[in-house]
Write a protein that holds these residues in place. Sequence first.
Motif, PDB file in Angstrom:
ATOM      1  N   LYS A  96     -10.917   0.993  14.941  1.00 45.40           N
ATOM      2  CA  LYS A  96     -12.184   0.533  14.303  1.00 45.40           C
ATOM      3  C   LYS A  96     -12.178   1.004  12.955  1.00 45.40           C
ATOM      4  O   LYS A  96     -12.603   0.070  11.940  1.00 45.40           O
ATOM      5  CB  LYS A  96     -13.203   1.582  15.040  1.00 45.40           C
ATOM      6  N   ILE A  97     -11.710   1.947  12.526  1.00 44.65           N
ATOM      7  CA  ILE A  97     -11.378   2.668  11.097  1.00 44.65           C
ATOM      8  C   ILE A  97     -10.694   1.514  10.293  1.00 44.65           C
ATOM      9  O   ILE A  97     -11.043   1.238   9.364  1.00 44.65           O
ATOM     10  CB  ILE A  97     -11.241   4.217  10.995  1.00 44.65           C
ATOM     11  N   ASN A  98      -9.521   0.965  10.999  1.00 39.52           N
ATOM     12  CA  ASN A  98      -8.535   0.051  10.406  1.00 39.52           C
ATOM     13  C   ASN A  98      -9.247  -1.282  10.147  1.00 39.52           C
ATOM     14  O   ASN A  98      -9.240  -1.817   8.985  1.00 39.52           O
ATOM     15  CB  ASN A  98      -7.438  -0.086  11.371  1.00 39.52           C
ATOM     16  N   GLU A  99     -10.345  -1.551  10.972  1.00 37.09           N
ATOM     17  CA  GLU A  99     -10.973  -2.698  11.047  1.00 37.09           C
ATOM     18  C   GLU A  99     -11.977  -2.735   9.836  1.00 37.09           C
ATOM     19  O   GLU A  99     -12.160  -4.020   9.118  1.00 37.09           O
ATOM     20  CB  GLU A  99     -11.982  -3.076  12.408  1.00 37.09           C
ATOM     21  N   PHE A 100     -12.424  -1.736   9.507  1.00 35.30           N
ATOM     22  CA  PHE A 100     -13.195  -1.539   8.281  1.00 35.30           C
ATOM     23  C   PHE A 100     -12.383  -1.602   7.029  1.00 35.30           C
ATOM     24  O   PHE A 100     -12.877  -1.622   5.872  1.00 35.30           O
ATOM     25  CB  PHE A 100     -13.900  -0.161   8.269  1.00 35.30           C
ATOM     26  N   ASN A 156       1.670   1.472  23.318  1.00 37.28           N
ATOM     27  CA  ASN A 156       1.854   0.022  24.289  1.00 37.28           C
ATOM     28  C   ASN A 156       0.492  -0.482  24.491  1.00 37.28           C
ATOM     29  O   ASN A 156       0.472  -1.804  24.245  1.00 37.28           O
ATOM     30  CB  ASN A 156       2.626   0.360  25.687  1.00 37.28           C
ATOM     31  N   SER A 157      -0.553   0.151  24.317  1.00 35.85           N
ATOM     32  CA  SER A 157      -1.634  -0.164  24.289  1.00 35.85           C
ATOM     33  C   SER A 157      -2.389  -0.974  22.791  1.00 35.85           C
ATOM     34  O   SER A 157      -3.543  -1.837  23.017  1.00 35.85           O
ATOM     35  CB  SER A 157      -2.858   0.710  24.990  1.00 35.85           C
ATOM     36  N   ILE A 158      -1.949  -0.624  21.749  1.00 38.52           N
ATOM     37  CA  ILE A 158      -2.399  -1.004  20.621  1.00 38.52           C
ATOM     38  C   ILE A 158      -2.045  -2.311  20.033  1.00 38.52           C
ATOM     39  O   ILE A 158      -2.863  -3.033  19.465  1.00 38.52           O
ATOM     40  CB  ILE A 158      -1.956   0.194  19.433  1.00 38.52           C
ATOM     41  N   SER A 159      -0.786  -2.643  20.515  1.00 45.47           N
ATOM     42  CA  SER A 159      -0.323  -4.178  20.115  1.00 45.47           C
ATOM     43  C   SER A 159      -0.402  -4.451  18.500  1.00 45.47           C
ATOM     44  O   SER A 159      -1.110  -5.421  17.977  1.00 45.47           O
ATOM     45  CB  SER A 159      -1.221  -5.304  20.906  1.00 45.47           C
ATOM     46  N   LYS A 160      -0.157  -3.480  17.848  1.00 42.35           N
ATOM     47  CA  LYS A 160       0.240  -3.469  16.362  1.00 42.35           C
ATOM     48  C   LYS A 160       1.654  -3.056  15.844  1.00 42.35           C
ATOM     49  O   LYS A 160       2.627  -2.854  16.799  1.00 42.35           O
ATOM     50  CB  LYS A 160      -0.722  -2.404  15.732  1.00 42.35           C
ATOM     51  N   ARG A 161       2.006  -3.032  14.782  1.00 39.52           N
ATOM     52  CA  ARG A 161       3.321  -2.981  14.299  1.00 39.52           C
ATOM     53  C   ARG A 161       3.863  -1.546  14.729  1.00 39.52           C
ATOM     54  O   ARG A 161       2.994  -0.489  14.714  1.00 39.52           O
ATOM     55  CB  ARG A 161       3.309  -3.026  12.799  1.00 39.52           C
ATOM     56  N   GLU A 205      -3.026  -2.569   6.850  1.00 43.69           N
ATOM     57  CA  GLU A 205      -2.197  -2.731   7.953  1.00 43.69           C
ATOM     58  C   GLU A 205      -2.525  -1.397   9.179  1.00 43.69           C
ATOM     59  O   GLU A 205      -3.094  -0.102   8.530  1.00 43.69           O
ATOM     60  CB  GLU A 205      -0.733  -2.501   7.709  1.00 43.69           C
ATOM     61  N   PHE A 206      -2.177  -1.549  10.423  1.00 42.55           N
ATOM     62  CA  PHE A 206      -2.188  -0.334  11.366  1.00 42.55           C
ATOM     63  C   PHE A 206      -0.724  -0.245  11.890  1.00 42.55           C
ATOM     64  O   PHE A 206      -0.150  -1.107  12.604  1.00 42.55           O
ATOM     65  CB  PHE A 206      -2.987  -0.642  12.522  1.00 42.55           C
ATOM     66  N   VAL A 207       0.052   0.890  11.513  1.00 40.00           N
ATOM     67  CA  VAL A 207       1.263   1.115  11.931  1.00 40.00           C
ATOM     68  C   VAL A 207       1.451   2.290  12.509  1.00 40.00           C
ATOM     69  O   VAL A 207       0.948   3.373  12.395  1.00 40.00           O
ATOM     70  CB  VAL A 207       2.079   1.335  10.525  1.00 40.00           C
ATOM     71  N   SER A 208       2.226   2.277  13.975  1.00 42.72           N
ATOM     72  CA  SER A 208       2.501   3.403  14.425  1.00 42.72           C
ATOM     73  C   SER A 208       4.083   3.610  14.058  1.00 42.72           C
ATOM     74  O   SER A 208       4.889   2.909  14.085  1.00 42.72           O
ATOM     75  CB  SER A 208       2.448   2.955  15.900  1.00 42.72           C
ATOM     76  N   ILE A 209       4.452   4.926  14.127  1.00 41.80           N
ATOM     77  CA  ILE A 209       5.522   5.462  13.719  1.00 41.80           C
ATOM     78  C   ILE A 209       5.912   6.167  15.242  1.00 41.80           C
ATOM     79  O   ILE A 209       5.333   7.338  15.499  1.00 41.80           O
ATOM     80  CB  ILE A 209       5.575   6.413  12.700  1.00 41.80           C
ATOM     81  N   VAL A 210       6.838   6.056  15.785  1.00 42.55           N
ATOM     82  CA  VAL A 210       7.361   6.671  16.868  1.00 42.55           C
ATOM     83  C   VAL A 210       8.780   7.057  16.861  1.00 42.55           C
ATOM     84  O   VAL A 210       9.630   6.777  15.917  1.00 42.55           O
ATOM     85  CB  VAL A 210       7.300   5.772  18.143  1.00 42.55           C
ATOM     86  N   MET A 243       0.938  -1.076   0.133  1.00 44.74           N
ATOM     87  CA  MET A 243       0.062   0.039  -0.001  1.00 44.74           C
ATOM     88  C   MET A 243       0.761   1.287  -0.035  1.00 44.74           C
ATOM     89  O   MET A 243       0.604   2.063  -0.901  1.00 44.74           O
ATOM     90  CB  MET A 243      -1.164  -0.286   1.241  1.00 44.74           C
ATOM     91  N   ILE A 244       1.865   1.252   0.993  1.00 42.80           N
ATOM     92  CA  ILE A 244       2.757   2.335   1.018  1.00 42.80           C
ATOM     93  C   ILE A 244       4.263   1.948   0.933  1.00 42.80           C
ATOM     94  O   ILE A 244       4.676   0.984   1.628  1.00 42.80           O
ATOM     95  CB  ILE A 244       2.520   3.312   2.258  1.00 42.80           C
ATOM     96  N   ILE A 245       4.929   2.398  -0.183  1.00 44.60           N
ATOM     97  CA  ILE A 245       6.236   1.960  -0.012  1.00 44.60           C
ATOM     98  C   ILE A 245       7.361   2.999  -0.139  1.00 44.60           C
ATOM     99  O   ILE A 245       7.108   4.006  -1.046  1.00 44.60           O
ATOM    100  CB  ILE A 245       6.558   1.005  -1.424  1.00 44.60           C
ATOM    101  N   PHE A 246       8.150   2.937   0.892  1.00 49.13           N
ATOM    102  CA  PHE A 246       9.278   4.097   0.960  1.00 49.13           C
ATOM    103  C   PHE A 246      10.579   3.231   0.556  1.00 49.13           C
ATOM    104  O   PHE A 246      10.741   2.053   1.065  1.00 49.13           O
ATOM    105  CB  PHE A 246       9.508   4.574   2.311  1.00 49.13           C
ATOM    106  N   LYS A 247      11.045   3.682  -0.517  1.00 51.31           N
ATOM    107  CA  LYS A 247      12.316   2.956  -1.048  1.00 51.31           C
ATOM    108  C   LYS A 247      13.537   4.150  -1.288  1.00 51.31           C
ATOM    109  O   LYS A 247      13.412   4.860  -1.776  1.00 51.31           O
ATOM    110  CB  LYS A 247      12.194   2.486  -2.600  1.00 51.31           C
ATOM    111  N   ASN A 248      14.353   3.621  -0.298  1.00 54.89           N
ATOM    112  CA  ASN A 248      15.740   4.470  -0.123  1.00 54.89           C
ATOM    113  C   ASN A 248      15.473   5.880  -0.074  1.00 54.89           C
ATOM    114  O   ASN A 248      16.107   6.896  -0.706  1.00 54.89           O
ATOM    115  CB  ASN A 248      16.588   4.113  -1.234  1.00 54.89           C
TER     116      ASN A 248
END
Lengths: 305, 226
Positions: free
Chosen positions: B182-186, B201-206, B29-34, B1-6
Amino acid sequence: MVLSSFLRIFKFAWQSFWRNIWLSIATITIIVLAFISINSLIIIKLVTDTAINVIKDKVDISLYFRPDVTESQVQEVQSYLTSLTQVKDITYVSQADALENFKRLHRQDSVIISSLDELDSNPIGATLQVQAKNIEDYPAIMEVLNNSKYSGLIIDKNFDDHQLYITKIKNFSDNFNKIGLITSLIFLFVAALIVFNTIRVAIYTHRSEIAIMKLVGASNWFIRSPFLMEAIFYGIIACLISIAAVYPILNFIQPYVSNFFLTEQYSITNQFNQYFWEIFGLELVAIILLNIISSLIAIRRYLKV
Amino acid sequence: MIIFKNIQKIYPPDVDALKDVNLHIKPKEFVSIVGRSGTGKTTMMKIMTAEERPTKGQIIIGGWDITNIRPRDIPILRRQIGVVFQDFKLLGKKTVFENIQFALEVCGVDATRSREVIPQVLKIVGLTGKEDRYPIQLSGGEQQRVAIARSLVHRPKILIADEPTGNLDSINSREIVDLLLKINEFGTTVVLVSHNREVINSISKRVVALDNGTIISDQKVGKYIL
Ligand SMILES: Nc1ncnc2c1ncn2[C@@H]1O[C@H](COP(=O)(O)OP(=O)(O)OP(=O)(O)O)[C@@H](O)[C@H]1O
Ligand SMILES: [Mg+2]
């Protein structure tokens, strides 16, 4: 769809106009001043052209023949003069007519009238009134005539040199044009700057809407066009105001013009009206173009999409 | 869906915001960036929405290489990506309904269609009945939900949320995160940028951790590190 987007753009321009009302007034005022300055140039041009034509029409040479010169001799001179390329028109005034004119001119003066009646021959000669095609041609016509065999038939030549007046009018009009042109250009330049600034302020005023429009994917033209429309809007309003302003100005100068031409018949308003569409049509197109250019520059600089 | 290449991003003259970022986010996917402040998280968001161009590398969104996207195609891209920010970006002079309607209107959607879509998105975010309120009459969490509703009007395949809970207390933050889940589940791909350890920490996703312009960790079920 087209109608609704036009309505939207128009509504936006209208709201933007009121939102910064003083800025809008300043913008429109400066454009109106530019128009008034340009229109003054046009009016002066129309009046001076007319004045020069009126004077040119009045100029002629009158050739007064000796009373003993016969009609056929006068006609010979007339056809000789007609053959000259510089000559536009010749009016022949016969001896009898000349006498009538003279009598009419002096009808109050009983001494002159009675002494004329006592004479058995007509003491007044025929006259030819010669009009040249160009005012510059009169000296040449005089020259030709003086060197011709007919010069002896003529007692007097009368040539009023109006060249001086014409030069004066031309000088006045040229100087006025120079000053007026510079003033108009300055006004137009300032108008372009102010339109640029007004659109810049409008973009600034709408920055949160613009940010959201970009965010949600409004097309670039959708975001830009209202600002363009706003600039066009100022041009149209200013043009309407300057149309309304020109007639009082024309009425104001009408008495001076009539005075100058010594006639009530010439109406500066009518003459201006003949060119109404050319003048305001061109001015409207020009100001819209100018405003589009300056607002596009403002949009390019301050509205990154 | 989203690809970052170099992907490399240098802000002129010499700010090295991203250095050789490689990231592959799959559909749904549900991705968190920290990551710490100034490590380039927002820059990644901006590259995805074509607000910034990468200096080097390639960026592909939904199979579309947008590395050198033409300006006139950007709106098309943005209608497929919903974006929410820390500061909500609502118009204070418009009601909830009008704020959402604005997003539809400026994309040429007519009023009839708007009246269909708006109740749907308001229902998703749980604001049915509050459409006539002004932003100032709503809590921070509610305002953010309006912003999320607005980001959903074009049924985006991707939702990007840059610190959506940054201005919210923990209860409101929790609600917003639940809404994003919820939106991700849709079926919408969600990219969440967050500073909030508790939230992540509460999300348990990537979780993808960024530091100094590079990805330093990428965990399938991650915790907030650093
Ligand atoms: N338009 C810009 N011009 C120049 N430098 C910029 C610009 N935007 C961001 N930067 C710099 O790039 C780096 C990364 O910025 P970015 O906004 O991506 O960080 P961030 O991870 O989102 O930080 P935060 O958590 O504080 O929001 C920072 O050093 C920042 O100062
Ligand atoms: Mg940031």
